[in-house]
Design an enzyme around this catalytic site. Structure first.
Site, short mmCIF file in Angstrom:
data_model
loop_
_atom_site.label_atom_id
_atom_site.label_comp_id
_atom_site.label_asym_id
_atom_site.label_seq_id
_atom_site.Cartn_x
_atom_site.Cartn_y
_atom_site.Cartn_z
N HIS A 1 43.15 -9.57 7.53
CA HIS A 1 42.07 -10.45 7.96
C HIS A 1 42.43 -11.89 7.58
CE1 HIS A 1 39.79 -6.97 8.79
NE2 HIS A 1 38.91 -6.99 7.81
N CYS B 1 35.64 -5.85 3.02
CA CYS B 1 37.00 -6.44 2.99
C CYS B 1 37.01 -7.96 3.16
CB CYS B 1 37.89 -5.78 4.04
SG CYS B 1 37.07 -5.42 5.59
N THR C 1 42.01 11.38 4.09
CA THR C 1 42.80 11.39 5.33
C THR C 1 42.63 10.11 6.14
OG1 THR C 1 40.95 12.52 6.36
CG2 THR C 1 42.77 13.91 5.57
#
Ligand SMILES: NC(=O)c1ccc[n+]([C@@H]2O[C@H](COP(=O)([O-])OP(=O)(O)OC[C@H]3O[C@@H](n4cnc5c(N)ncnc54)[C@H](OP(=O)(O)O)[C@@H]3O)[C@@H](O)[C@H]2O)c1
Length: 335
Positions: free
Chosen positions: A237, A122, A5
């Site tokens: 980013h 990331c 979720t």
């Protein structure tokens, strides 16, 4: 899937459908809060289950993105129940017996796994995809990195916080107190992506960038300096990276190497105002590289600008690619 979720979970679901990932049964796991919610996937209505001793049985691959403490508790149980886990959290990444893998950079590291594969942070992920062809050609002596990180890197709540603050500033009413970040993020830049562990003058995000880069490239000798900044961008980013190579490397050659590298798109025409931007990278899987130029202060260094969707290549895309590689290479169930 664990964390189905969440923001990363949502991106994984999209990619599983778009890439026709081979699925006999897709089980969506999250916290008790989400149990019973439904999610549409490939024309089916799937019901979210709470992660628990019963709901984790009978799974081959678990793509997991539910936070470090959840992963610490449930990953060993998933492996004991027979699953191979690709985990997005920071909890397992630096453990010696857990491979930290980027599909374009060190896919062979999957071979030795013992049931857990870690997906990098990331900001590290997108940078090493861009660095790999330069590293292979000329080695890397030192990196000086400044990041400009989007709020979606902090999860759903951070997007809500940015939007609420931005609406208040533009509407001219009181800006709500920050809940997620230490200061107002709207119309601001915070020299703190992540938190400062006790006694450290670097954030945990900066430490991840330093340590994970060395582990993935398999080169503990690379010197890395990092400043991670949170900016009021929703997704994508951006990173300014100064790359000092061990051997000479001309910017033109670096541009050619990057243009030929898997997972990289070069956008580099500064005279025409063309360089990678977060708003263009959002929703895409590639890592975009531009502003490739000689560092005027160091004849052995290049400056590059690296942008990617932190939820895609920075998290979900690599997770799904690793799941695909595990299946293709017949590497499941090593627990
Ligand atoms: N966002 C990024 O760019 C990015 C990139 C790389 C890695 N990551 C990492 O991926 C993880 C998830 O990030 P996100 O951005 O998707 O966060 P998020 O939007 O806040 O979603 C968190 C997910 O974890 C689930 N969860 C939370 N507590 C749980 C519990 N006790 N038991 C089971 N499930 C639980 C949530 O379920 P409920 O909805 O039921 O609460 C939700 O599915 C984090 O560890 C993050 O560091 C994020």
């Amino acid at each position: 899937m664990l964390g189905a979720t969440g923001l990363v979970g949502g991106a994984i679901l999209e990619l599983l459908a778009a890439r026709d990932f081979p699925v006999a049964e897709l089980r969506l796991l999250a916290s008790e809060r989400s149990a019973g919610k439904t999610i549409e996937w490939k024309g089916e209505t799937l019901t979210v289950q709470a992660v628990g001793d019963y709901s984790i049985q009978g799974l081959d691959v678990v793509l997991s993105s539910a936070g470090g403490s959840v992963s610490a508790e449930w990953t060993p149980k998933l492996v004991a129940a027979g699953a191979t886990v690709v985990d997005n959290t920071s909890y397992w990444r630096m453990k010696d017996d857990v491979p930290l893998v980027v599909s374009e950079v060190n896919p062979d590291a999957l071979e030795g796994h013992k049931g857990i594969i870690a997906n990098p942070n990331c900001s590290t992920m997108q940078m090493v995809v861009a660095l790999k062809p330069l590293y292979d050609a000329a080695g890397i002596e030192r990196l000086v990195i400044s990041t400009y990180q989007a709020v979606s890197g902090t999860g759903k709540g951070a997007i809500d916080e940015l939007r609420a603050q931005a609406r208040a500033v533009v509407g001219g009413y009181d800006v709500p107190e920050p809940q997620i970040y230490p200061h107002q993020i709207a119309f601001n830049a915070l020299a703190q992506a992540g938190s400062f562990p006790d006694g450290d003058d670097h954030t945990d995000e900066e430490r991840k960038l330093i340590n994970e880069t060395r582990k993935i490239l398999g080169d503990p000798g690379i010197r890395v300096s990092a400043t991670c900044v949170r900016v009021p961008v929703e997704t994508g980013h951006s990173e300014a990276v100064n790359v000092e190579t061990r051997e000479p490397l001309e910017p033109e050659r670096a541009r050619e190497l990057l243009a030929a590298a898997p997972g990289v798109t070069v956008v580099d025409d500064p005279a025409a105002g063309r360089y990678p931007m977060a708003i263009d990278a959002a929703g895409k899987d590639d890592v975009f590289v531009g502003r490739i130029r000689r560092d005027p202060g160091n004849e052995r260094a290049l400056d590059i600008w690296v942008v990617s969707d932190n939820l895609r290549k920075g998290a979900a895309t690599n997770t799904v690619q690793l799941g695909e590689l595990l299946i293709e290479r017949n590497l499941l169930n090593r627990g």
